[in-house]
Design an enzyme around this catalytic site. Sequence first.
Site, PDB file in Angstrom:
ATOM      1  N   SER A 113      -0.209   6.148   9.314  1.00 44.08           N
ATOM      2  CA  SER A 113      -1.647   6.289   9.571  1.00 44.08           C
ATOM      3  C   SER A 113      -1.782   7.058  10.874  1.00 44.08           C
ATOM      4  O   SER A 113      -0.943   6.901  11.774  1.00 44.08           O
ATOM      5  CB  SER A 113      -2.315   4.923   9.719  1.00 44.08           C
ATOM      6  OG  SER A 113      -3.601   5.065  10.311  1.00 44.08           O
ATOM      7  N   TYR A 137      -1.547  -3.711  12.793  1.00 45.02           N
ATOM      8  CA  TYR A 137      -1.491  -2.639  11.780  1.00 45.02           C
ATOM      9  C   TYR A 137      -0.856  -1.373  12.354  1.00 45.02           C
ATOM     10  O   TYR A 137       0.021  -0.758  11.739  1.00 45.02           O
ATOM     11  CB  TYR A 137      -2.913  -2.378  11.287  1.00 45.02           C
ATOM     12  CG  TYR A 137      -3.071  -1.265  10.279  1.00 45.02           C
ATOM     13  CD1 TYR A 137      -2.808  -1.470   8.924  1.00 45.02           C
ATOM     14  CD2 TYR A 137      -3.512   0.007  10.667  1.00 45.02           C
ATOM     15  CE1 TYR A 137      -2.975  -0.448   7.999  1.00 45.02           C
ATOM     16  CE2 TYR A 137      -3.685   1.025   9.759  1.00 45.02           C
ATOM     17  CZ  TYR A 137      -3.414   0.800   8.418  1.00 45.02           C
ATOM     18  OH  TYR A 137      -3.584   1.821   7.511  1.00 45.02           O
TER      19      TYR A 137
END
Length: 256
Positions: free
Chosen positions: A150, A163
């Site tokens: 990401s 995350y």
Amino acid sequence: MHRGLSVDLTGRTALVTGASSGIGAAVAEAYARSGARVYINYPDPSQTAPAEAVIAAIEAEGGEAMGVMADVSDEAQVDAMFATVESGSQSLDILVNNAGIAHSSPVESLAAMDFRRVMDVHALGTFLCSRAALRLMYGQGRGCIINTASQLAYIGAPGFAHYTAAKGAILSFTRSLALEVGERDVPVNAVAPGATMTPILADVPDDVLDGIKANIPAGKIADVADIVGAYLFLASDAARHFRGQCISPNGGDALL
Ligand code: NAD
């Protein structure tokens, strides 16, 4: 209307983890459209119907897809999934590690089990699936692995330390594994999507989405169609000199 990237994956077999929705479903559909036979991984029976819908959509276009249930963070389930692929297809050309979960929590109130679960699905899952895939790919002398990071792994995000830590682990894993593979014909790379409209953003309030959108130079949160080209390219022969790289379709949100 955009024309999608056209690559030829005829005769290839792909496994996409977390392919019952979002980016994974779109990548699986794009691979099938490019000629690959595609395994649609999903984690548990709650995702059987969505996975079957993806398979039906692929078959309606004349493609070939099979469902395979496994929680990517469970070693035994992952090994059983790859045994299913090996017995069904005798080869595996493309592994896309895409399965993921996300939720927001400040670190001071983040439960250890929630931190661990996010690390398990993303980092451990990527390792377990890559290990199983390498055993097939080294044996057949070819293949490729595409991991899903990401852009937040690079720039951070409040509420997402767990995350982003997991995505950072995936980036480092990608680089080291690419070096370890060496001269073997098994490129390992990653895609770092920017914000993309999928079920993973379902709980994000509209005003937060508006704020995210306002900061994206391209002026929009991505649709999955904006993301799949990176996965098509990295799975294609045209990407054969890419090793340990990360490409980031993100509308200019983060310049990596
Ligand atoms: P999504 O929720 O639609 O897809 C995630 C998929 O992973 C789901 O189909 C889910 O069933 C599956 N999954 C979850 N846990 C699993 C497990 N243990 N085993 C197997 N499958 C499991 O969301 P998405 O946006 O399509 O996410 C796909 C990937 O893209 C994720 O890794 C996510 O972190 C990443 N990503 C998404 C965005 C975004 O803004 N949507 C941005 C950057 C990266």
